[in-house]
Design a protein around this motif. Sequence first.
Motif, PDB file in Angstrom:
ATOM      1  N   ALA A 149      49.911   4.407 -20.696  1.00 43.46           N
ATOM      2  CA  ALA A 149      50.980   3.469 -20.398  1.00 43.46           C
ATOM      3  C   ALA A 149      50.435   2.053 -20.443  1.00 43.46           C
ATOM      4  CB  ALA A 149      51.572   3.761 -19.015  1.00 43.46           C
ATOM      5  N   PRO A 150      51.264   1.087 -20.848  1.00 45.37           N
ATOM      6  CA  PRO A 150      50.792  -0.286 -20.874  1.00 45.37           C
ATOM      7  C   PRO A 150      50.555  -0.791 -19.473  1.00 45.37           C
ATOM      8  CG  PRO A 150      53.152  -0.211 -21.199  1.00 45.37           C
ATOM      9  CD  PRO A 150      52.672   1.207 -21.183  1.00 45.37           C
ATOM     10  N   SER A 151      49.677  -1.711 -19.323  1.00 40.92           N
ATOM     11  CA  SER A 151      49.407  -2.286 -18.012  1.00 40.92           C
ATOM     12  C   SER A 151      49.203  -3.767 -18.156  1.00 40.92           C
ATOM     13  CB  SER A 151      48.178  -1.642 -17.366  1.00 40.92           C
ATOM     14  OG  SER A 151      47.059  -1.804 -18.183  1.00 40.92           O
ATOM     15  N   ALA A 152      49.926  -4.508 -17.344  1.00 38.00           N
ATOM     16  CA  ALA A 152      49.790  -5.950 -17.384  1.00 38.00           C
ATOM     17  C   ALA A 152      48.475  -6.360 -16.757  1.00 38.00           C
ATOM     18  CB  ALA A 152      50.952  -6.595 -16.620  1.00 38.00           C
ATOM     19  N   LYS A 153      47.825  -7.335 -17.329  1.00 37.40           N
ATOM     20  CA  LYS A 153      46.568  -7.806 -16.781  1.00 37.40           C
ATOM     21  C   LYS A 153      46.813  -8.552 -15.481  1.00 37.40           C
ATOM     22  CE  LYS A 153      44.123  -8.143 -21.180  1.00 37.40           C
ATOM     23  NZ  LYS A 153      43.380  -9.034 -22.096  1.00 37.40           N
ATOM     24  N   SER A 154      46.017  -8.200 -14.502  1.00 34.40           N
ATOM     25  CA  SER A 154      46.154  -8.837 -13.193  1.00 34.40           C
ATOM     26  C   SER A 154      45.336 -10.106 -13.148  1.00 34.40           C
ATOM     27  CB  SER A 154      45.697  -7.874 -12.095  1.00 34.40           C
ATOM     28  OG  SER A 154      45.634  -8.516 -10.857  1.00 34.40           O
ATOM     29  N   ARG A 193      56.042  -6.140  -9.638  1.00 32.84           N
ATOM     30  CA  ARG A 193      56.089  -7.025 -10.809  1.00 32.84           C
ATOM     31  C   ARG A 193      55.381  -6.385 -12.002  1.00 32.84           C
ATOM     32  NH1 ARG A 193      57.093 -12.433 -11.232  1.00 32.84           N
ATOM     33  NH2 ARG A 193      58.099 -13.395  -9.441  1.00 32.84           N
ATOM     34  N   ARG A 194      54.206  -5.844 -11.754  1.00 32.60           N
ATOM     35  CA  ARG A 194      53.445  -5.257 -12.848  1.00 32.60           C
ATOM     36  C   ARG A 194      54.166  -4.051 -13.433  1.00 32.60           C
ATOM     37  NH1 ARG A 194      49.268  -3.716 -10.254  1.00 32.60           N
ATOM     38  NH2 ARG A 194      49.621  -1.480 -10.321  1.00 32.60           N
ATOM     39  N   ARG A 195      54.708  -3.195 -12.573  1.00 31.02           N
ATOM     40  CA  ARG A 195      55.341  -1.974 -13.076  1.00 31.02           C
ATOM     41  C   ARG A 195      56.670  -2.270 -13.762  1.00 31.02           C
ATOM     42  NH1 ARG A 195      53.890   3.122  -9.065  1.00 31.02           N
ATOM     43  NH2 ARG A 195      51.622   2.754  -9.061  1.00 31.02           N
ATOM     44  N   VAL A 196      57.402  -3.237 -13.268  1.00 27.38           N
ATOM     45  CA  VAL A 196      58.632  -3.628 -13.960  1.00 27.38           C
ATOM     46  C   VAL A 196      58.299  -4.218 -15.321  1.00 27.38           C
ATOM     47  CG1 VAL A 196      60.600  -5.207 -13.930  1.00 27.38           C
ATOM     48  CG2 VAL A 196      60.006  -3.935 -11.869  1.00 27.38           C
ATOM     49  N   ALA A 197      57.236  -5.036 -15.381  1.00 29.46           N
ATOM     50  CA  ALA A 197      56.807  -5.605 -16.662  1.00 29.46           C
ATOM     51  C   ALA A 197      56.401  -4.489 -17.632  1.00 29.46           C
ATOM     52  CB  ALA A 197      55.654  -6.570 -16.447  1.00 29.46           C
ATOM     53  N   ASP A 198      55.723  -3.465 -17.131  1.00 30.08           N
ATOM     54  CA  ASP A 198      55.346  -2.333 -17.976  1.00 30.08           C
ATOM     55  C   ASP A 198      56.583  -1.598 -18.490  1.00 30.08           C
ATOM     56  OD1 ASP A 198      52.722  -2.949 -17.561  1.00 30.08           O
ATOM     57  OD2 ASP A 198      52.334  -1.340 -16.118  1.00 30.08           O
ATOM     58  N   ALA A 199      57.570  -1.394 -17.602  1.00 27.88           N
ATOM     59  CA  ALA A 199      58.805  -0.718 -18.017  1.00 27.88           C
ATOM     60  C   ALA A 199      59.540  -1.532 -19.072  1.00 27.88           C
ATOM     61  CB  ALA A 199      59.702  -0.484 -16.793  1.00 27.88           C
ATOM     62  N   ARG A 213      58.394   7.737 -23.082  1.00 28.19           N
ATOM     63  CA  ARG A 213      57.463   6.769 -22.503  1.00 28.19           C
ATOM     64  C   ARG A 213      58.185   5.812 -21.571  1.00 28.19           C
ATOM     65  NH1 ARG A 213      54.922   5.733 -28.437  1.00 28.19           N
ATOM     66  NH2 ARG A 213      53.571   7.564 -28.540  1.00 28.19           N
ATOM     67  N   PHE A 214      59.392   5.420 -21.940  1.00 26.83           N
ATOM     68  CA  PHE A 214      60.168   4.547 -21.056  1.00 26.83           C
ATOM     69  C   PHE A 214      60.520   5.265 -19.762  1.00 26.83           C
ATOM     70  CE2 PHE A 214      64.437   3.088 -19.665  1.00 26.83           C
ATOM     71  CZ  PHE A 214      64.069   1.821 -19.227  1.00 26.83           C
ATOM     72  N   ASP A 215      60.934   6.530 -19.861  1.00 23.97           N
ATOM     73  CA  ASP A 215      61.253   7.308 -18.656  1.00 23.97           C
ATOM     74  C   ASP A 215      60.043   7.404 -17.733  1.00 23.97           C
ATOM     75  OD1 ASP A 215      63.814   7.678 -19.533  1.00 23.97           O
ATOM     76  OD2 ASP A 215      63.512   9.730 -20.251  1.00 23.97           O
ATOM     77  N   THR A 216      58.859   7.571 -18.320  1.00 19.49           N
ATOM     78  CA  THR A 216      57.638   7.647 -17.509  1.00 19.49           C
ATOM     79  C   THR A 216      57.407   6.344 -16.761  1.00 19.49           C
ATOM     80  OG1 THR A 216      56.622   9.230 -19.034  1.00 19.49           O
ATOM     81  CG2 THR A 216      55.139   8.007 -17.582  1.00 19.49           C
ATOM     82  N   SER A 217      57.590   5.219 -17.442  1.00 20.00           N
ATOM     83  CA  SER A 217      57.381   3.917 -16.790  1.00 20.00           C
ATOM     84  C   SER A 217      58.423   3.662 -15.711  1.00 20.00           C
ATOM     85  CB  SER A 217      57.418   2.793 -17.831  1.00 20.00           C
ATOM     86  OG  SER A 217      58.685   2.704 -18.449  1.00 20.00           O
ATOM     87  N   VAL A 218      59.648   4.145 -15.920  1.00 15.24           N
ATOM     88  CA  VAL A 218      60.675   4.011 -14.882  1.00 15.24           C
ATOM     89  C   VAL A 218      60.305   4.840 -13.663  1.00 15.24           C
ATOM     90  CG1 VAL A 218      63.097   4.472 -14.303  1.00 15.24           C
ATOM     91  CG2 VAL A 218      62.516   3.494 -16.524  1.00 15.24           C
ATOM     92  N   LEU A 231      57.351   5.368 -12.557  1.00 11.75           N
ATOM     93  CA  LEU A 231      56.354   4.611 -11.804  1.00 11.75           C
ATOM     94  C   LEU A 231      57.009   3.514 -10.974  1.00 11.75           C
ATOM     95  CD1 LEU A 231      53.544   4.296 -14.505  1.00 11.75           C
ATOM     96  CD2 LEU A 231      53.608   5.829 -12.534  1.00 11.75           C
ATOM     97  N   VAL A 232      58.059   2.909 -11.501  1.00 15.61           N
ATOM     98  CA  VAL A 232      58.783   1.894 -10.725  1.00 15.61           C
ATOM     99  C   VAL A 232      59.480   2.533  -9.534  1.00 15.61           C
ATOM    100  CG1 VAL A 232      60.661   0.196 -10.785  1.00 15.61           C
ATOM    101  CG2 VAL A 232      59.098   0.385 -12.728  1.00 15.61           C
ATOM    102  N   ARG A 233      60.068   3.693  -9.751  1.00 16.17           N
ATOM    103  CA  ARG A 233      60.809   4.372  -8.680  1.00 16.17           C
ATOM    104  C   ARG A 233      59.909   4.797  -7.535  1.00 16.17           C
ATOM    105  NH1 ARG A 233      64.558   8.932 -11.274  1.00 16.17           N
ATOM    106  NH2 ARG A 233      65.116   9.117  -9.080  1.00 16.17           N
TER     107      ARG A 233
END
Length: 511
Positions: free
Chosen positions: A186-191, A352-358, A383-388, A390-392
């Motif tokens: 999954a994509p991950s935003a750089k912290s 913020r990071r997980r929403v950005a990934d979604a 892949r989108f469902d997986t990222s959602v 993580l947000v949930r």
Amino acid sequence: MKAARWVTQLDPGLRELRAMTVAMVAVLATYGSALLVEHAADLRVDVVIQAVVLAMTLARTLRGADYWNLALAFVVVPAVAAGTNELNSLFAGDHVTADVLFVAVVAASIAIRRFGARATKIGSLTVLPLVSILVLPGPSARSDDHSLWVALFALIACGWVTATLMIAGRLGFVERVRALPWRSDAPSAKSASRIPASTRMALQMSAALTAAFVIGRVFYAGHWTWVVLTAFIVCSGARGRGDVIHKGLLRALGAALGTVVATEIAGLMGRDDPMSIVIIFAVLALATWLRTRSYAYWAVCVTSVLSLLYGYYGETGTDLLRTRLIEILIGSALGITASWLILPVKTNQVLRRRVADALERLSQFLGPPDWFDAEELARRQARFDTSVGLVRQLAGPLEAQRALAMRLRGKARHADAIDAVRQCVRPVRVLVKCQEARPELRTDPELTQLRAQVSANVTALRRAIGRQPGPAYTPVETAVRSKAASSLVDIDAALGELAEVFVPVRETVPS
């Protein structure tokens, strides 16, 4: 009728109930197979308990997995299970070395998450056999059998879980096992932080477990595992300070209730009562079904199972109940304290990071070049469902924060962001179905233009969440003519709600 209505309200679409059914089939099959092998080989019953615990946890860990993750389970779990057999022996002898090794392996399983989704799955699988030895009743309940037997029982659990997931998936009862490429991270935003979140969580877990081992060994030598297990559960998968305190409180309250009720039931039935086993499996099924609804249900049910298991082996009484409750409270406090004081991670930052990934996954779903390729579109949807998902995972503490703010007449909008991301799931699925049913949509110029506008708004929101300059979110204006177009408009409406949460008001208005 009322019961059926309550169930459908609690579990819309009965998705969790179906998943629970599949999990319990795997658990019961594992239990039966392990019991046969245990009787035939004249082993200790501990290995059967470990096999059941592994099947229970594997059924959840591998839910929605692809073929690569299923293959990883067959490699990682038996190997680690064989190692835990040696570790379990050390607990009764050189326990200092065993404690240090336990903490080190658990911390490493968390730290490797920084290397992507596959590494995260390996870490999750690694820790399952370690946790299974903590639930064995009594300090003397260790396995002295050869490590190969323990590995065999782990293979039995993996085999039944994999078989049930694949069969149920092919029948359409649960999500089908997917064939994704190995590199499906999954994509991950750089912290902006120099220390990755996984490293922070590993350090927090190390501190909590170390303190739990010391307190458990010094003050509760006979039942030190209760402090350690509680500290692990509270810190495990902590998604920020808000999440860990939310989970810690639910764990403490739920465990207290479950312990009191189950201890009383176990006292009524007595030692070696077969009815205890029946009740244990029934409560396990309930815990599996209700876990996603609220962590409190999981805490009550799992602690009840442990209390019933200890009662089955004859460990009951008021003094034991009091000790168990105190250790649960201590373990919860240790987990919360470590997560709050040692390089804490704010829940809002994780959101913020997980929403950005979604949103990145949503952008990939909407973007070229193969949007009308059915197979590719299905992969992007998965892949989108997986990222959602993580947000949930952050919903619990943020929804509690929103409810508290409403009572105090304050503002807490971050839970609204989770609702907005969820609202994108259905229209994304509708778009996939529309593409399958109407291939001519690929040449529709109006739909192509609308998709480009929505995609541009996704990009604008990603930049805004990352606090980067760029064009502002602009609501689309179109006359809806088809179900596909309506779905794109629904996605854009959800993006508008995200803009209200993450973007200052002045930036949502185009210049």
